[in-house]
Write a protein that holds these residues in place. Structure first.
Motif, PDB file in Angstrom:
ATOM      1  N   ALA A  97       0.838  -1.201   0.000  1.00 28.47           N
ATOM      2  CA  ALA A  97       0.000   0.000   0.000  1.00 28.47           C
ATOM      3  C   ALA A  97       0.873   1.251   0.000  1.00 28.47           C
ATOM      4  N   ARG A  98       0.333   2.295  -0.561  1.00 31.00           N
ATOM      5  CA  ARG A  98       0.967   3.604  -0.458  1.00 31.00           C
ATOM      6  C   ARG A  98       1.115   3.899   1.029  1.00 31.00           C
ATOM      7  N   THR A  99       2.323   4.276   1.464  1.00 32.58           N
ATOM      8  CA  THR A  99       2.611   4.365   2.895  1.00 32.58           C
ATOM      9  C   THR A  99       3.262   5.689   3.254  1.00 32.58           C
ATOM     10  N   LEU A 100       2.793   6.254   4.351  1.00 31.04           N
ATOM     11  CA  LEU A 100       3.385   7.457   4.925  1.00 31.04           C
ATOM     12  C   LEU A 100       3.887   7.108   6.319  1.00 31.04           C
ATOM     13  N   VAL A 101       5.154   7.399   6.582  1.00 31.46           N
ATOM     14  CA  VAL A 101       5.747   7.196   7.900  1.00 31.46           C
ATOM     15  C   VAL A 101       5.820   8.564   8.574  1.00 31.46           C
ATOM     16  N   VAL A 102       5.114   8.706   9.689  1.00 32.95           N
ATOM     17  CA  VAL A 102       5.021   9.970  10.406  1.00 32.95           C
ATOM     18  C   VAL A 102       5.703   9.808  11.763  1.00 32.95           C
ATOM     19  N   CYS A 103       6.474  10.828  12.144  1.00 29.92           N
ATOM     20  CA  CYS A 103       7.126  10.773  13.448  1.00 29.92           C
ATOM     21  C   CYS A 103       7.301  12.186  13.983  1.00 29.92           C
ATOM     22  N   GLY A 104       7.210  12.314  15.288  1.00 32.87           N
ATOM     23  CA  GLY A 104       7.460  13.596  15.933  1.00 32.87           C
ATOM     24  C   GLY A 104       8.936  13.932  15.893  1.00 32.87           C
ATOM     25  N   ALA A 105       9.245  15.196  15.694  1.00 34.51           N
ATOM     26  CA  ALA A 105      10.640  15.636  15.595  1.00 34.51           C
ATOM     27  C   ALA A 105      11.431  15.361  16.865  1.00 34.51           C
ATOM     28  N   ASP A 106      10.739  15.296  17.996  1.00 35.92           N
ATOM     29  CA  ASP A 106      11.408  15.070  19.267  1.00 35.92           C
ATOM     30  C   ASP A 106      11.151  13.670  19.818  1.00 35.92           C
ATOM     31  N   ASP A 107      10.764  12.755  18.963  1.00 43.97           N
ATOM     32  CA  ASP A 107      10.499  11.376  19.380  1.00 43.97           C
ATOM     33  C   ASP A 107      11.799  10.576  19.300  1.00 43.97           C
ATOM     34  N   GLY A 108      12.532  10.557  20.374  1.00 47.96           N
ATOM     35  CA  GLY A 108      13.817   9.876  20.401  1.00 47.96           C
ATOM     36  C   GLY A 108      13.722   8.370  20.343  1.00 47.96           C
ATOM     37  N   PHE A 109      12.532   7.805  20.535  1.00 46.67           N
ATOM     38  CA  PHE A 109      12.361   6.356  20.458  1.00 46.67           C
ATOM     39  C   PHE A 109      12.158   5.898  19.018  1.00 46.67           C
ATOM     40  N   SER A 110      11.329   6.594  18.264  1.00 44.10           N
ATOM     41  CA  SER A 110      10.951   6.133  16.927  1.00 44.10           C
ATOM     42  C   SER A 110      11.664   6.847  15.793  1.00 44.10           C
ATOM     43  N   LEU A 111      12.024   8.103  15.985  1.00 39.05           N
ATOM     44  CA  LEU A 111      12.654   8.863  14.906  1.00 39.05           C
ATOM     45  C   LEU A 111      13.912   8.181  14.350  1.00 39.05           C
ATOM     46  N   PRO A 112      14.751   7.586  15.191  1.00 36.28           N
ATOM     47  CA  PRO A 112      15.934   6.918  14.634  1.00 36.28           C
ATOM     48  C   PRO A 112      15.614   5.746  13.695  1.00 36.28           C
ATOM     49  N   PRO A 135       4.094  11.511  22.025  1.00 39.06           N
ATOM     50  CA  PRO A 135       2.644  11.477  21.775  1.00 39.06           C
ATOM     51  C   PRO A 135       2.204  12.494  20.732  1.00 39.06           C
ATOM     52  N   SER A 136       2.858  12.521  19.581  1.00 35.36           N
ATOM     53  CA  SER A 136       2.571  13.576  18.602  1.00 35.36           C
ATOM     54  C   SER A 136       1.126  13.582  18.132  1.00 35.36           C
ATOM     55  N   VAL A 137       0.510  12.417  17.994  1.00 33.72           N
ATOM     56  CA  VAL A 137      -0.885  12.349  17.548  1.00 33.72           C
ATOM     57  C   VAL A 137      -1.793  13.034  18.565  1.00 33.72           C
ATOM     58  N   ASP A 138      -1.541  12.805  19.840  1.00 31.89           N
ATOM     59  CA  ASP A 138      -2.360  13.395  20.887  1.00 31.89           C
ATOM     60  C   ASP A 138      -1.970  14.840  21.179  1.00 31.89           C
ATOM     61  N   HIS A 139      -0.691  15.137  21.098  1.00 33.17           N
ATOM     62  CA  HIS A 139      -0.201  16.469  21.431  1.00 33.17           C
ATOM     63  C   HIS A 139      -0.660  17.500  20.413  1.00 33.17           C
ATOM     64  N   ARG A 140      -0.567  17.156  19.143  1.00 31.88           N
ATOM     65  CA  ARG A 140      -0.948  18.084  18.071  1.00 31.88           C
ATOM     66  C   ARG A 140      -1.885  17.384  17.086  1.00 31.88           C
ATOM     67  N   PRO A 141      -3.089  17.015  17.538  1.00 31.94           N
ATOM     68  CA  PRO A 141      -3.982  16.258  16.656  1.00 31.94           C
ATOM     69  C   PRO A 141      -4.345  17.006  15.383  1.00 31.94           C
ATOM     70  N   GLU A 142      -4.451  18.344  15.467  1.00 32.90           N
ATOM     71  CA  GLU A 142      -4.804  19.109  14.269  1.00 32.90           C
ATOM     72  C   GLU A 142      -3.685  19.045  13.239  1.00 32.90           C
ATOM     73  N   LEU A 143      -2.436  19.091  13.676  1.00 31.46           N
ATOM     74  CA  LEU A 143      -1.296  18.986  12.768  1.00 31.46           C
ATOM     75  C   LEU A 143      -1.215  17.581  12.176  1.00 31.46           C
ATOM     76  N   PHE A 144      -1.411  16.582  13.016  1.00 30.83           N
ATOM     77  CA  PHE A 144      -1.382  15.200  12.534  1.00 30.83           C
ATOM     78  C   PHE A 144      -2.491  14.976  11.509  1.00 30.83           C
ATOM     79  N   ALA A 145      -3.706  15.391  11.828  1.00 31.02           N
ATOM     80  CA  ALA A 145      -4.841  15.194  10.913  1.00 31.02           C
ATOM     81  C   ALA A 145      -4.626  15.942   9.602  1.00 31.02           C
ATOM     82  N   HIS A 146      -4.127  17.165   9.685  1.00 29.19           N
ATOM     83  CA  HIS A 146      -3.854  17.938   8.469  1.00 29.19           C
ATOM     84  C   HIS A 146      -2.794  17.242   7.611  1.00 29.19           C
ATOM     85  N   THR A 147      -1.743  16.751   8.247  1.00 27.97           N
ATOM     86  CA  THR A 147      -0.659  16.074   7.525  1.00 27.97           C
ATOM     87  C   THR A 147      -1.176  14.833   6.814  1.00 27.97           C
TER      88      THR A 147
END
Length: 168
Positions: A97-112, A135-147
């Motif tokens: 499937a067409r895939t988008l990988v999203v990560c918070g800029a300060d997510d030291g666990f997943s960003l690497p 918790p980028s989805v919860d912290h900035r839900p409007e940014l996540f949804a827009h993205t």
């Protein structure tokens, strides 16, 4: 089920392979495990263990995590164990499937792990959400949804490699 999934968003996801499983099995301390204490200090310990990874201006997010952890305190690490036992390297390459990988800029666990995930899913795209951490989805839900909404509407959600898909 590539015939049923046309678009996939992976958010804040670690890449779990043999080296990661070995690191985790090699004694990395549990993330959320605490021993129940009669004086309730385990609640503070849960809070303190996670506070560095949550936005200081959103105690509500940390409250929700602590609430959820307390509800399953004797099994709170099961999800982390399940993630780290999964043999992702055997399956992730099957994603079409067409895939988008999203990560918070300060997510030291997943960003690497973003590069490994993008490399494992042929044609995957990536985006990093500024000013967000674990918790980028919860912290900035409007940014996540827009993205995600912008990405979904940017091209027909077709399986990667389909003849009618324009290269990204």
């Amino acid at each position: 089920m590539p015939e049923r999934v046309t678009a996939l968003v992976l958010s804040g996801m670690p890449y779990v392979d043999a080296p990661r499983r070995a690191r985790v099995a090699g004694g990395r301390p549990p993330i959320d495990h605490v021993e129940r204490a009669a004086d309730g200090s385990h609640v503070q310990q849960l809070w303190d263990n996670r506070a560095p990874y949550y936005p200081a201006d959103r105690p509500d997010l940390l409250e929700r995590l602590v609430h959820d952890a307390l509800a399953v305190l004797d099994r709170v690490e099961e999800g982390h164990r399940a993630v780290n036992e999964y043999r992702m390297e055997d399956r992730i390459g099957l994603v079409r499937a067409r895939t988008l990988v999203v990560c918070g800029a300060d997510d030291g666990f997943s960003l690497p792990d973003v590069d490994a995930i993008v490399g494992a899913v042929g044609g995957a795209e990536r985006t990093t959400l500024p000013g967000t951490g674990v918790p980028s989805v919860d912290h900035r839900p409007e940014l996540f949804a827009h993205t995600v909404g912008t990405w979904l509407s940017s091209a027909e959600a077709a399986p990667v490699g389909a003849p009618d898909q324009a290269p990204s």
